[in-house]
Design an enzyme around this catalytic site. Sequence first.
Site, PDB file in Angstrom:
ATOM      1  N   ASP A 102      47.345  46.674  45.764  1.00  0.00           N
ATOM      2  CA  ASP A 102      47.966  45.532  45.063  1.00  0.00           C
ATOM      3  C   ASP A 102      49.051  44.984  45.972  1.00  0.00           C
ATOM      4  OD1 ASP A 102      49.137  43.778  42.971  1.00  0.00           O
ATOM      5  OD2 ASP A 102      47.942  44.980  41.595  1.00  0.00           O
ATOM      6  N   ASP A 113      47.707  42.280  50.331  1.00  0.00           N
ATOM      7  CA  ASP A 113      47.564  40.932  49.773  1.00  0.00           C
ATOM      8  C   ASP A 113      46.175  40.442  50.169  1.00  0.00           C
ATOM      9  OD1 ASP A 113      47.561  38.158  49.415  1.00  0.00           O
ATOM     10  OD2 ASP A 113      49.710  37.992  49.832  1.00  0.00           O
ATOM     11  N   VAL A 114      45.335  40.140  49.199  1.00  0.00           N
ATOM     12  CA  VAL A 114      43.937  39.797  49.528  1.00  0.00           C
ATOM     13  C   VAL A 114      43.804  38.438  50.210  1.00  0.00           C
ATOM     14  CG1 VAL A 114      42.955  41.268  47.713  1.00  0.00           C
ATOM     15  CG2 VAL A 114      43.403  38.830  47.231  1.00  0.00           C
ATOM     16  N   ASN A 163      38.981  42.962  42.385  1.00  0.00           N
ATOM     17  CA  ASN A 163      39.454  42.541  41.065  1.00  0.00           C
ATOM     18  C   ASN A 163      40.703  41.663  41.108  1.00  0.00           C
ATOM     19  OD1 ASN A 163      40.210  43.126  38.031  1.00  0.00           O
ATOM     20  ND2 ASN A 163      41.918  43.964  39.230  1.00  0.00           N
ATOM     21  N   TYR A 200      40.390  27.482  38.974  1.00  0.00           N
ATOM     22  CA  TYR A 200      39.984  28.822  38.517  1.00  0.00           C
ATOM     23  C   TYR A 200      38.471  28.853  38.256  1.00  0.00           C
ATOM     24  CZ  TYR A 200      40.276  33.262  35.943  1.00  0.00           C
ATOM     25  OH  TYR A 200      40.109  34.570  35.522  1.00  0.00           O
ATOM     26  N   LYS A 215      35.744  31.077  40.280  1.00  0.00           N
ATOM     27  CA  LYS A 215      34.952  32.124  39.608  1.00  0.00           C
ATOM     28  C   LYS A 215      33.459  31.804  39.643  1.00  0.00           C
ATOM     29  CE  LYS A 215      38.335  34.907  38.415  1.00  0.00           C
ATOM     30  NZ  LYS A 215      38.433  36.278  38.947  1.00  0.00           N
ATOM     31  N   THR A 246      45.600  41.259  28.726  1.00  0.00           N
ATOM     32  CA  THR A 246      46.319  41.802  29.894  1.00  0.00           C
ATOM     33  C   THR A 246      47.515  40.901  30.198  1.00  0.00           C
ATOM     34  OG1 THR A 246      45.286  40.453  31.629  1.00  0.00           O
ATOM     35  CG2 THR A 246      44.063  42.418  30.919  1.00  0.00           C
TER      36      THR A 246
HETATM   37  P1  NDP Z   1      46.659  41.059  35.885  1.00  0.00           P
HETATM   38  O1  NDP Z   1      47.598  39.952  36.254  1.00  0.00           O
HETATM   39  O2  NDP Z   1      47.088  42.043  34.861  1.00  0.00           O
HETATM   40  O3  NDP Z   1      46.210  41.867  37.193  1.00  0.00           O
HETATM   41  C1  NDP Z   1      45.871  41.235  38.391  1.00  0.00           C
HETATM   42  C2  NDP Z   1      46.538  41.973  39.526  1.00  0.00           C
HETATM   43  O4  NDP Z   1      46.190  41.326  40.775  1.00  0.00           O
HETATM   44  C3  NDP Z   1      48.072  41.922  39.416  1.00  0.00           C
HETATM   45  O5  NDP Z   1      48.638  43.179  39.723  1.00  0.00           O
HETATM   46  C4  NDP Z   1      48.404  40.870  40.443  1.00  0.00           C
HETATM   47  O6  NDP Z   1      49.729  40.940  40.927  1.00  0.00           O
HETATM   48  C5  NDP Z   1      47.398  41.187  41.514  1.00  0.00           C
HETATM   49  N1  NDP Z   1      47.326  40.125  42.509  1.00  0.00           N
HETATM   50  C6  NDP Z   1      47.597  38.801  42.368  1.00  0.00           C
HETATM   51  N2  NDP Z   1      47.488  38.175  43.540  1.00  0.00           N
HETATM   52  C7  NDP Z   1      47.144  39.113  44.459  1.00  0.00           C
HETATM   53  C8  NDP Z   1      46.904  39.081  45.852  1.00  0.00           C
HETATM   54  N3  NDP Z   1      47.014  37.942  46.558  1.00  0.00           N
HETATM   55  N4  NDP Z   1      46.565  40.229  46.474  1.00  0.00           N
HETATM   56  C9  NDP Z   1      46.486  41.390  45.790  1.00  0.00           C
HETATM   57  N5  NDP Z   1      46.713  41.484  44.461  1.00  0.00           N
HETATM   58  C10 NDP Z   1      47.043  40.361  43.806  1.00  0.00           C
HETATM   59  O7  NDP Z   1      45.320  40.322  35.441  1.00  0.00           O
HETATM   60  P2  NDP Z   1      43.949  40.874  34.812  1.00  0.00           P
HETATM   61  O8  NDP Z   1      43.887  42.341  34.860  1.00  0.00           O
HETATM   62  O9  NDP Z   1      43.761  40.169  33.543  1.00  0.00           O
HETATM   63  O10 NDP Z   1      42.936  40.227  35.861  1.00  0.00           O
HETATM   64  C11 NDP Z   1      42.109  40.991  36.725  1.00  0.00           C
HETATM   65  C12 NDP Z   1      40.915  40.130  37.103  1.00  0.00           C
HETATM   66  O11 NDP Z   1      40.189  39.790  35.923  1.00  0.00           O
HETATM   67  C13 NDP Z   1      41.276  38.805  37.781  1.00  0.00           C
HETATM   68  O12 NDP Z   1      40.363  38.535  38.818  1.00  0.00           O
HETATM   69  C14 NDP Z   1      41.104  37.794  36.653  1.00  0.00           C
HETATM   70  O13 NDP Z   1      40.822  36.502  37.127  1.00  0.00           O
HETATM   71  C15 NDP Z   1      39.923  38.406  35.912  1.00  0.00           C
HETATM   72  N6  NDP Z   1      39.764  37.953  34.546  1.00  0.00           N
HETATM   73  C16 NDP Z   1      40.753  38.177  33.624  1.00  0.00           C
HETATM   74  C17 NDP Z   1      40.600  37.706  32.351  1.00  0.00           C
HETATM   75  C18 NDP Z   1      41.630  37.926  31.293  1.00  0.00           C
HETATM   76  O14 NDP Z   1      41.498  37.301  30.218  1.00  0.00           O
HETATM   77  N7  NDP Z   1      42.640  38.745  31.482  1.00  0.00           N
HETATM   78  C19 NDP Z   1      39.388  36.953  31.950  1.00  0.00           C
HETATM   79  C20 NDP Z   1      38.409  36.837  32.987  1.00  0.00           C
HETATM   80  C21 NDP Z   1      38.607  37.308  34.252  1.00  0.00           C
HETATM   81  P3  NDP Z   1      50.850  40.004  40.195  1.00  0.00           P
HETATM   82  O15 NDP Z   1      50.997  40.578  38.823  1.00  0.00           O
HETATM   83  O16 NDP Z   1      52.054  40.157  41.053  1.00  0.00           O
HETATM   84  O17 NDP Z   1      50.283  38.602  40.185  1.00  0.00           O
END
Ligand code: NDP
Length: 250
Positions: A36, A63-64, A90, A155, A159, A190
Amino acid sequence: MRVKGKNVIVTGGASGIGLASVVRCLEEGAHVVISDLPDSAGAERAAELDGTHGGRCLFTPCDVTDTAQVDRLFTTTVEELGSVDAVFANAGIGGIGPSDQVSDEDFLRVVDVNLTGVFRVARAALRVMYAQGSGSIVNCASILGMVGQSQTAAYSAAKGGVVNLTRALGIEAAPKGVRVNAIGPGYIDTPLLAALDDEMLQGLISMHPIGRLGRAEEVANAFLFLASDEASFITGTTLMVDGGFTAGKS
Ligand code: NDP
């Protein structure tokens, strides 16, 4: 024990769906690298979880949007654990706003994290997994990779890209023993939804025939399945975990 003894990387693993996937993999006997952003809670979570179910849990900041960091994540993991058997690409960010007012910068940022970031992770995984002759890559798509929604241009575009990227990579990697699939979550409870008010949340709930938001663990269970040998004949597909959202109107 679907992933017992396997080495798994989860990007965006410090929060939400990623963290739930880390925990489920550990419960099933895997060793897991939480990856992360450097300032995330990843180091803390890994320290708490390491050894709790017998497997190792490590944190590697990444950082991805940075190719060198993504490549390093995989070389470090191979050095520490010996292989990468499964990865969950993810990490993702949200992005909501009227499309006529979205700047290039904001659009490109969402695509850079949510689509190009997934590609960077998958590419690094392919290099390791081709050498091994095996592996499972799981990308995080969304219901918004299958249907559009107002005010989500970047977005939804990203996706949708993940869904077709997954098909292309699935076909390309299949002869080399590597499977590539995606998961399409519906709205999941989340931190990503933290900015939404109650009325907006109720509106989202009403779009799911099952009548509620999803739980991060429910997405994590789909990841576990696709990561494991139980999914040995599945590649290039997107498994929807969406409470019926994309099945049609009720
Ligand atoms: P969260 O924000 O809880 O988790 C996402 C994580 O990714 C966070 O820790 C975030 O950090 C991290 N992140 C953001 N940018 C980067 C980066 N550049 N490099 C590395 N890590 C990064 O979200 P979710 O768990 O809900 O989301 C996980 C996945 O599920 C995502 O791809 C999202 O698009 C997808 N998704 C989620 C849905 C939902 O309703 N929750 C619905 C459909 C898809 P930080 O918190 O600092 O941003």
